[in-house]
Design a protein around this motif. Structure first.
Motif, short mmCIF file in Angstrom:
data_model
loop_
_atom_site.label_atom_id
_atom_site.label_comp_id
_atom_site.label_asym_id
_atom_site.label_seq_id
_atom_site.Cartn_x
_atom_site.Cartn_y
_atom_site.Cartn_z
N PHE A 111 0.92 -1.33 -0.31
CA PHE A 111 -0.17 0.10 0.02
C PHE A 111 0.60 1.41 -0.25
CE2 PHE A 111 -2.07 3.14 2.07
CZ PHE A 111 -3.36 3.79 1.78
N PHE A 112 2.00 1.08 0.43
CA PHE A 112 2.33 2.44 0.94
C PHE A 112 3.78 2.80 -0.54
CE2 PHE A 112 5.77 5.46 2.95
CZ PHE A 112 5.57 6.02 3.38
N ALA A 113 3.94 1.42 -1.20
CA ALA A 113 4.55 1.33 -2.27
C ALA A 113 4.11 2.13 -3.30
CB ALA A 113 5.07 0.37 -2.70
N GLY A 114 2.44 2.00 -3.07
CA GLY A 114 0.98 2.44 -3.97
C GLY A 114 1.12 3.38 -4.02
N LEU A 115 1.28 4.28 -2.68
CA LEU A 115 1.45 5.90 -2.23
C LEU A 115 2.74 6.95 -2.62
CD1 LEU A 115 -0.07 6.06 1.55
CD2 LEU A 115 -0.76 6.76 -0.50
N ILE A 116 3.34 5.89 -2.85
CA ILE A 116 4.50 6.16 -3.20
C ILE A 116 4.59 6.81 -5.05
CG2 ILE A 116 7.27 6.14 -3.50
CD1 ILE A 116 7.34 4.96 -0.83
N LEU A 117 4.14 5.99 -5.45
CA LEU A 117 4.20 5.60 -7.02
C LEU A 117 3.00 6.75 -7.27
CD1 LEU A 117 4.05 2.20 -7.93
CD2 LEU A 117 5.86 3.42 -8.57
N GLY A 118 1.86 7.06 -6.80
CA GLY A 118 0.82 7.70 -6.89
C GLY A 118 1.16 9.60 -6.74
N SER A 119 1.63 9.51 -5.35
CA SER A 119 2.74 10.78 -5.30
C SER A 119 3.29 11.22 -5.78
CB SER A 119 1.68 10.64 -3.47
OG SER A 119 3.42 10.30 -3.27
N SER A 120 4.13 11.26 -6.38
CA SER A 120 5.46 10.79 -7.40
C SER A 120 4.64 12.47 -8.44
CB SER A 120 6.04 9.83 -8.04
OG SER A 120 5.57 8.98 -8.95
N ARG A 121 3.68 12.27 -8.39
CA ARG A 121 3.52 12.99 -9.53
C ARG A 121 3.69 14.46 -8.99
NH1 ARG A 121 -1.74 15.58 -9.81
NH2 ARG A 121 -3.54 15.01 -8.04
N ALA A 122 4.31 14.86 -8.11
CA ALA A 122 3.99 16.13 -7.27
C ALA A 122 4.91 16.53 -6.99
CB ALA A 122 3.64 16.06 -6.00
N LEU A 123 6.22 15.37 -8.12
CA LEU A 123 7.63 15.81 -7.69
C LEU A 123 8.00 15.97 -9.36
CD1 LEU A 123 8.97 13.68 -5.80
CD2 LEU A 123 8.98 16.27 -5.51
N LEU A 124 7.39 16.15 -10.78
CA LEU A 124 6.76 16.00 -11.81
C LEU A 124 8.16 17.15 -12.68
CD1 LEU A 124 4.35 14.18 -13.64
CD2 LEU A 124 6.75 12.98 -12.79
N PRO A 125 9.19 17.73 -12.72
CA PRO A 125 9.57 19.20 -13.69
C PRO A 125 8.69 19.21 -14.54
CG PRO A 125 11.55 16.90 -13.60
CD PRO A 125 9.81 15.90 -13.65
N ASN A 126 8.78 20.59 -14.54
CA ASN A 126 7.39 21.52 -15.81
C ASN A 126 8.26 21.29 -17.08
OD1 ASN A 126 6.20 22.56 -14.23
ND2 ASN A 126 7.87 23.75 -13.29
N ASN A 127 10.20 21.21 -17.16
CA ASN A 127 10.94 21.11 -18.08
C ASN A 127 11.83 20.20 -18.36
OD1 ASN A 127 9.82 23.24 -19.80
ND2 ASN A 127 11.05 24.46 -17.98
N TYR A 128 12.42 19.31 -19.45
CA TYR A 128 13.79 18.41 -18.69
C TYR A 128 14.00 18.74 -19.83
CZ TYR A 128 9.20 15.47 -16.91
OH TYR A 128 8.19 15.47 -15.96
N GLY A 129 15.70 18.01 -19.33
CA GLY A 129 16.58 17.12 -19.58
C GLY A 129 18.29 17.10 -19.29
N LEU A 130 18.91 17.37 -19.42
CA LEU A 130 19.94 16.79 -18.97
C LEU A 130 20.49 16.84 -17.42
CD1 LEU A 130 22.93 14.94 -19.55
CD2 LEU A 130 24.02 16.72 -20.13
N THR A 131 20.57 18.39 -17.16
CA THR A 131 20.75 19.10 -15.44
C THR A 131 19.74 17.92 -14.86
OG1 THR A 131 21.99 20.40 -16.32
CG2 THR A 131 20.80 20.47 -13.86
N VAL A 132 18.52 18.08 -15.23
CA VAL A 132 17.40 16.97 -15.27
C VAL A 132 17.92 16.00 -14.86
CG1 VAL A 132 14.35 16.10 -14.58
CG2 VAL A 132 15.34 18.86 -15.43
N LEU A 133 17.56 14.73 -15.96
CA LEU A 133 18.16 13.75 -15.69
C LEU A 133 19.17 13.18 -14.77
CD1 LEU A 133 17.64 10.72 -16.93
CD2 LEU A 133 19.48 11.74 -18.84
N ILE A 134 20.11 14.23 -14.94
CA ILE A 134 21.72 14.04 -14.18
C ILE A 134 20.94 13.66 -12.71
CG2 ILE A 134 24.11 14.82 -13.37
CD1 ILE A 134 24.36 14.90 -16.10
N THR A 135 20.34 14.84 -12.14
CA THR A 135 19.64 15.47 -10.66
C THR A 135 18.75 14.28 -10.59
OG1 THR A 135 18.85 16.65 -11.90
CG2 THR A 135 20.65 17.66 -10.30
N PHE A 136 18.02 13.17 -10.92
CA PHE A 136 16.89 12.43 -10.98
C PHE A 136 17.79 10.80 -11.13
CE2 PHE A 136 15.54 8.70 -11.78
CZ PHE A 136 14.15 8.92 -11.83
#
Length: 249
Positions: free
Chosen positions: A209-234
């Motif tokens: 259940f908690f794993a599901g919460l983590i997956l579902g709530s991860s949408r709050a941490l989506l970047p507005n723009n994507y690029g190499l810096t975003v990929l590296i920090t992820f």
């Protein structure tokens, strides 16, 4: 001094979503004694640890709040990596899959997806949060934090107040922070034993259940723009939490 340093490390780490305070206690070798003493309300030996933790939380929150304002996408990508990697630790003790666990995962995902609000951002976090939400958030985040593998800050993301807490710490807003701290104290002293027993009895269902919460709530941490810096920090955030999750073994 050693306990203060350990507390500082703990406080700095638990600010990051995906990092479990319980796992840090296991790494430090104090988990079992800590739980026994908390049940007995014997907190005096842990006062230096608490002092260090408070300092670490403030330093960590200040650091994240500062980079949030200038590097929002890179910061949330880092935190997203931390959050998703924590699933390893959450599910590590119950790897088997069955219908009940998959149902718990699905329910957790739906709950997490719809409970979180807008994507987190310190710039937009200045709105007042209901004091009851602050109190409940503090209680459940602190109680969940004690259980190895369960990241307490993820509870704040699910409740949609993670960025608000960082903002309050950055602005040293004492009224909401005091309410949150009171909830945290109640969570540690009153709820941790109950949650630990429930977790031991229903480990599989709760973990999925908690794993599901983590997956579902991860949408709050989506970047507005994507690029190499975003990929590296992820990748950096994901790798760090994945590594420390393995340390629990």
């Amino acid at each position: 001094m050693e306990q203060i340093i350990k507390g500082f490390i703990l406080g700095f780490i638990i600010v990051m979503p995906g990092m479990s305070g319980g796992t840090v206690f296991v790494i430090f070798g104090i988990y079992e004694n800590l739980i026994k003493d908390l049940v007995k309300l014997n907190i005096k030996p842990y006062i230096p640890l608490l002092i260090g933790s408070i300092a670490g939380i403030f330093m960590g929150a200040f650091a994240f709040a500062a980079v949030f304002e200038t590097y929002r996408d890179a910061t949330v990508a880092f935190l997203l990596g931390c959050l998703l990697a924590s699933i390893r630790s959450v599910l590590k003790s119950c790897p088997g899959v069955n219908a009940k666990r998959l149902t718990a995962l699905a329910v957790g995902f739906i709950a997490g997806y719809y409970m979180v609000g807008d994507p987190i951002s310190i710039v937009n976090a200045g709105e007042d949060v209901n004091w009851l939400v602050l109190f409940i958030g503090g209680a459940f985040a602190s109680a969940a934090m004690i259980i190895p593998g369960i990241p307490g800050s993820s509870v704040l993301i699910v409740l949609g107040i993670y960025d608000s807490i960082l903002y309050y710490i950055k602005e040293v807003a004492m009224v909401p922070l005091t309410i949150f701290a009171a909830g945290s104290a109640v969570g540690i002293l009153a709820l941790v034993n109950t949650l630990a027993k429930l977790y031991d009895k229903h480990r599989g269902i709760i973990s999925y259940f908690f794993a599901g919460l983590i997956l579902g709530s991860s949408r709050a941490l989506l970047p507005n723009n994507y690029g190499l810096t975003v990929l590296i920090t992820f990748v950096l955030g994901f790798s760090m939490v994945w590594y420390f999750s393995g340390k629990e073994q």
